[in-house]
Write an enzyme that holds these catalytic residues in place. Structure first.
Site, mmCIF file in Angstrom:
data_model
loop_
_atom_site.group_PDB
_atom_site.id
_atom_site.type_symbol
_atom_site.label_atom_id
_atom_site.label_comp_id
_atom_site.label_asym_id
_atom_site.label_seq_id
_atom_site.Cartn_x
_atom_site.Cartn_y
_atom_site.Cartn_z
ATOM 1 N N HIS A 198 -2.806 7.432 6.809
ATOM 2 C CA HIS A 198 -1.783 8.315 6.229
ATOM 3 C C HIS A 198 -2.393 9.626 5.729
ATOM 4 C CE1 HIS A 198 1.997 6.166 6.287
ATOM 5 N NE2 HIS A 198 1.454 5.072 5.789
ATOM 6 N N CYS A 209 5.391 -0.500 7.196
ATOM 7 C CA CYS A 209 5.086 0.740 6.480
ATOM 8 C C CYS A 209 6.337 1.184 5.742
ATOM 9 C CB CYS A 209 4.663 1.810 7.493
ATOM 10 S SG CYS A 209 4.285 3.397 6.724
ATOM 11 N N LEU A 210 6.192 1.552 4.484
ATOM 12 C CA LEU A 210 7.352 1.985 3.694
ATOM 13 C C LEU A 210 8.003 3.237 4.276
ATOM 14 C CD1 LEU A 210 5.994 1.391 0.067
ATOM 15 C CD2 LEU A 210 7.579 -0.050 1.368
ATOM 16 N N GLY A 231 0.835 -1.190 0.000
ATOM 17 C CA GLY A 231 0.000 0.000 0.000
ATOM 18 C C GLY A 231 0.871 1.243 0.000
ATOM 19 N N GLN A 243 2.893 9.990 1.412
ATOM 20 C CA GLN A 243 4.185 9.322 1.558
ATOM 21 C C GLN A 243 5.156 9.691 0.447
ATOM 22 O OE1 GLN A 243 2.260 5.242 2.206
ATOM 23 N NE2 GLN A 243 4.124 5.095 3.424
ATOM 24 N N HIS A 285 -4.870 1.362 7.253
ATOM 25 C CA HIS A 285 -3.503 1.883 7.397
ATOM 26 C C HIS A 285 -3.281 3.062 6.436
ATOM 27 C CE1 HIS A 285 1.015 1.137 7.871
ATOM 28 N NE2 HIS A 285 0.954 1.981 6.846
ATOM 29 N N GLU A 286 -3.693 2.881 5.173
ATOM 30 C CA GLU A 286 -3.462 3.939 4.175
ATOM 31 C C GLU A 286 -4.356 5.152 4.437
ATOM 32 O OE1 GLU A 286 -0.833 3.640 2.580
ATOM 33 O OE2 GLU A 286 -0.593 1.507 2.970
HETATM 34 NI NI NI Z 1 2.268 3.144 5.761
#
Ligand code: NI
Length: 167
Positions: A139, A93-94, A46, A51, A135-136
């Site tokens: 963000h 998470c990236l 995701g 991000q 989760h996204e």
């Molecule tokens: Ni994330």
């Protein structure tokens, strides 16, 4: 299409509340395509626009397993309209590379959003897809998974992130 640089914690841009997309234009479609390419290149499941430093309410997810065909899903101006139950899933998470932690989420969510063509749709998701959507969506509101942890685990994760930063 191009891959973009993924911002890492504690970049302050990850804390901004993203703005709604006013119209789904070719520019937005190009953004979505770059986000998908960046997500695949980073081996994430995701990625949200903040991000990559774009403060818009857009995210992409693909929860397909490695041996499954890709299952790219695009969400523009998403809203969770219903959520039920709870589940724990070990999340990564990236923007928080190298760490993962179990986070409590709703088990099932109904989400309303626009697709790549700007058409509204609704989707009911459970399991990993429901986790990824929550989760996204966090963000887009400047919320990171580290915020969901107990003070002790948050401190531990912060130390681990600091020790691996720049590595
Ligand atoms: Ni994330």
């Amino acid at each position: 299409m191009a891959t973009r640089t993924v911002l890492k914690y504690p970049d302050p841009r990850l804390r901004e509340i993203a703005k709604p997309v006013e119209q789904v234009t070719d520019e937005i479609r190009a953004l979505v395509d770059d986000m998908a390419e960046t997500m695949y290149a980073s081996k994430g499941c995701g990625l949200a626009a903040p991000q990559i430093g774009v403060s818009l309410r857009v995210f992409v997810v693909d929860c397909a397993g490695e041996d499954e065909p890709s299952d790219l899903r695009i969400f523009i101006n998403p809203e969770i309209v219903e959520s039920r139950g709870t589940q724990m899933w070990s999340e990564g998470c990236l923007s928080l590379p190298g760490v993962s932690e179990e986070i409590k989420r709703a088990e099932r969510v109904r989400v309303r959003a626009l697709d790549r063509e700007g058409r509204p749709f609704e989707l009911e998701a459970d399991g990993l897809l429901a986790v990824a959507i929550q989760h996204e969506l966090d963000h887009l509101n400047g919320v990171l998974m580290i915020d969901k942890l107990s003070a002790f685990k948050r401190r531990k994760m912060g130390q681990k992130l600091a020790s691996t930063a720049g590595a």
